[in-house]
Design a protein around this motif. Structure first.
Motif, PDB file in Angstrom:
ATOM      1  N   PHE A 197      13.182  -9.352   2.804  1.00 58.94           N
ATOM      2  CA  PHE A 197      12.333  -8.328   3.368  1.00 58.94           C
ATOM      3  C   PHE A 197      12.204  -8.734   4.836  1.00 58.94           C
ATOM      4  CE2 PHE A 197      11.359  -8.437  -1.089  1.00 58.94           C
ATOM      5  CZ  PHE A 197      11.016  -7.067  -1.616  1.00 58.94           C
ATOM      6  N   VAL A 198      12.558  -7.779   5.819  1.00 54.29           N
ATOM      7  CA  VAL A 198      12.441  -8.241   7.105  1.00 54.29           C
ATOM      8  C   VAL A 198      11.118  -7.652   7.858  1.00 54.29           C
ATOM      9  CG1 VAL A 198      13.578  -7.786   9.306  1.00 54.29           C
ATOM     10  CG2 VAL A 198      15.056  -8.168   7.052  1.00 54.29           C
ATOM     11  N   PRO A 199      10.260  -8.363   8.328  1.00 58.75           N
ATOM     12  CA  PRO A 199       9.191  -7.810   9.358  1.00 58.75           C
ATOM     13  C   PRO A 199       9.688  -6.784  10.317  1.00 58.75           C
ATOM     14  CG  PRO A 199       9.135 -10.051   9.559  1.00 58.75           C
ATOM     15  CD  PRO A 199      10.452  -9.700   8.617  1.00 58.75           C
ATOM     16  N   THR A 231       0.922  -1.376  -0.082  1.00 62.72           N
ATOM     17  CA  THR A 231      -0.088   0.167   0.046  1.00 62.72           C
ATOM     18  C   THR A 231       0.937   1.262   0.129  1.00 62.72           C
ATOM     19  OG1 THR A 231       0.012   0.050   2.529  1.00 62.72           O
ATOM     20  CG2 THR A 231      -1.901  -1.071   1.196  1.00 62.72           C
ATOM     21  N   ASP A 232       2.021   1.251   0.321  1.00 62.28           N
ATOM     22  CA  ASP A 232       2.969   2.207   0.575  1.00 62.28           C
ATOM     23  C   ASP A 232       4.612   1.854   0.535  1.00 62.28           C
ATOM     24  OD1 ASP A 232       3.556   5.189   0.795  1.00 62.28           O
ATOM     25  OD2 ASP A 232       3.673   4.756   3.140  1.00 62.28           O
ATOM     26  N   SER A 233       5.231   2.712   0.199  1.00 59.48           N
ATOM     27  CA  SER A 233       6.948   2.373   0.277  1.00 59.48           C
ATOM     28  C   SER A 233       7.482   3.702   0.821  1.00 59.48           C
ATOM     29  CB  SER A 233       7.294   1.722  -0.912  1.00 59.48           C
ATOM     30  OG  SER A 233       7.222   2.630  -2.071  1.00 59.48           O
ATOM     31  N   ARG A 234       8.395   3.683   1.395  1.00 62.07           N
ATOM     32  CA  ARG A 234       8.795   4.881   1.962  1.00 62.07           C
ATOM     33  C   ARG A 234      10.571   4.657   1.777  1.00 62.07           C
ATOM     34  NH1 ARG A 234       7.501   8.235   6.969  1.00 62.07           N
ATOM     35  NH2 ARG A 234       5.946   8.881   5.712  1.00 62.07           N
ATOM     36  N   SER A 236       4.475  -4.147   8.111  1.00 63.82           N
ATOM     37  CA  SER A 236       5.712  -3.454   7.337  1.00 63.82           C
ATOM     38  C   SER A 236       6.889  -4.194   7.326  1.00 63.82           C
ATOM     39  CB  SER A 236       6.190  -2.186   8.271  1.00 63.82           C
ATOM     40  OG  SER A 236       4.824  -1.299   8.192  1.00 63.82           O
ATOM     41  N   TYR A 237       7.529  -4.134   6.008  1.00 61.98           N
ATOM     42  CA  TYR A 237       8.770  -4.843   5.840  1.00 61.98           C
ATOM     43  C   TYR A 237       9.854  -3.949   5.449  1.00 61.98           C
ATOM     44  CZ  TYR A 237       6.110  -9.264   5.924  1.00 61.98           C
ATOM     45  OH  TYR A 237       5.213 -10.374   6.243  1.00 61.98           O
ATOM     46  N   ARG A 238      11.087  -3.980   6.152  1.00 63.33           N
ATOM     47  CA  ARG A 238      12.338  -3.171   5.568  1.00 63.33           C
ATOM     48  C   ARG A 238      13.146  -4.154   4.581  1.00 63.33           C
ATOM     49  NH1 ARG A 238      15.368   0.664   9.600  1.00 63.33           N
ATOM     50  NH2 ARG A 238      13.399   1.786   8.891  1.00 63.33           N
ATOM     51  N   ASN A 239      13.553  -3.590   3.610  1.00 63.22           N
ATOM     52  CA  ASN A 239      14.303  -4.057   2.593  1.00 63.22           C
ATOM     53  C   ASN A 239      15.498  -3.274   2.647  1.00 63.22           C
ATOM     54  OD1 ASN A 239      15.865  -4.643   0.067  1.00 63.22           O
ATOM     55  ND2 ASN A 239      14.039  -6.294  -0.060  1.00 63.22           N
ATOM     56  N   TYR A 280      20.202   3.101   0.856  1.00 59.44           N
ATOM     57  CA  TYR A 280      20.276   1.459   1.224  1.00 59.44           C
ATOM     58  C   TYR A 280      19.066   0.840   1.622  1.00 59.44           C
ATOM     59  CZ  TYR A 280      25.312   2.124   1.607  1.00 59.44           C
ATOM     60  OH  TYR A 280      26.696   2.585   1.349  1.00 59.44           O
ATOM     61  N   THR A 281      17.977   1.748   2.040  1.00 57.63           N
ATOM     62  CA  THR A 281      16.793   1.214   2.883  1.00 57.63           C
ATOM     63  C   THR A 281      15.498   1.607   2.399  1.00 57.63           C
ATOM     64  OG1 THR A 281      18.177   1.400   4.719  1.00 57.63           O
ATOM     65  CG2 THR A 281      16.190   0.807   5.113  1.00 57.63           C
ATOM     66  N   ILE A 282      14.722   0.708   2.156  1.00 58.43           N
ATOM     67  CA  ILE A 282      13.255   0.986   1.682  1.00 58.43           C
ATOM     68  C   ILE A 282      12.352   0.208   2.534  1.00 58.43           C
ATOM     69  CG2 ILE A 282      11.629   0.963  -0.163  1.00 58.43           C
ATOM     70  CD1 ILE A 282      13.814   0.323  -2.211  1.00 58.43           C
ATOM     71  N   ASP A 283      11.046   0.995   3.201  1.00 55.94           N
ATOM     72  CA  ASP A 283      10.293   0.068   3.917  1.00 55.94           C
ATOM     73  C   ASP A 283       8.979   0.133   3.113  1.00 55.94           C
ATOM     74  OD1 ASP A 283      12.041   0.211   6.006  1.00 55.94           O
ATOM     75  OD2 ASP A 283      11.171   2.112   7.257  1.00 55.94           O
ATOM     76  N   PHE A 284       8.280  -0.984   3.322  1.00 53.07           N
ATOM     77  CA  PHE A 284       7.047  -1.354   2.386  1.00 53.07           C
ATOM     78  C   PHE A 284       6.194  -1.491   3.691  1.00 53.07           C
ATOM     79  CE2 PHE A 284      10.411  -2.525  -0.252  1.00 53.07           C
ATOM     80  CZ  PHE A 284      10.009  -2.248  -1.686  1.00 53.07           C
TER      81      PHE A 284
END
Length: 127
Positions: free
Chosen positions: A120-122, A50-53, A69-72, A58-62
């Motif tokens: 993808f880390v929760p 629904t959203d990505s930030r 939420s998941y951090r990549n 190096y880092t994107i949160d989905f």
């Protein structure tokens, strides 16, 4: 030969120096601290995003429907990603997975850096 002031000589030398590869622990990384709440997964279903930030290079949160939420954390720095805070991707299947390539979208147009995604880390606690 005329002598250059020290400051000018230092600036000229610095311009010719190759900077070492940056790491996620370097200054300028804006990713906030979060709590990991489970094991990493390899893929997300794009229709659930629904959203990505973008946090930095190096880092994107989905954020997914349902509130999870998941951090990549990308395995390599993605030049310009943190500045532009925009990216695009083309799916080669039904999932967005580790190793898929994203492209930085430059506001001024032109091609952006191509970078691979990590796992993808929760998480919880991302602002």
């Amino acid at each position: 030969m005329k002598a250059l002031p020290i400051a000018l000589l230092t600036a000229a030398t610095a311009a010719c120096t190759v900077a070492p590869t940056a790491t996620a622990s370097d200054a300028g990384v804006r990713a906030s601290a979060v709590h990991v709440i489970g094991p990493a997964i390899s893929c997300l279903t794009p229709s659930r995003i629904t959203d990505s930030r973008v946090r930095d290079d190096y880092t994107i949160d989905f954020r997914l429907s349902g509130g999870r939420s998941y951090r990549n954390t990308l395995p390599q720095r993605c030049s310009g990603l943190g500045f532009e805070e925009r990216f695009g991707y083309t799916l080669h299947g039904s999932q967005l997975c580790r190793g898929e390539i994203i492209h930085v979208l430059y506001s001024g147009g032109g091609p952006g850096a191509a970078c691979a995604l990590g796992e993808f880390v929760p998480i919880e606690g991302a602002r």
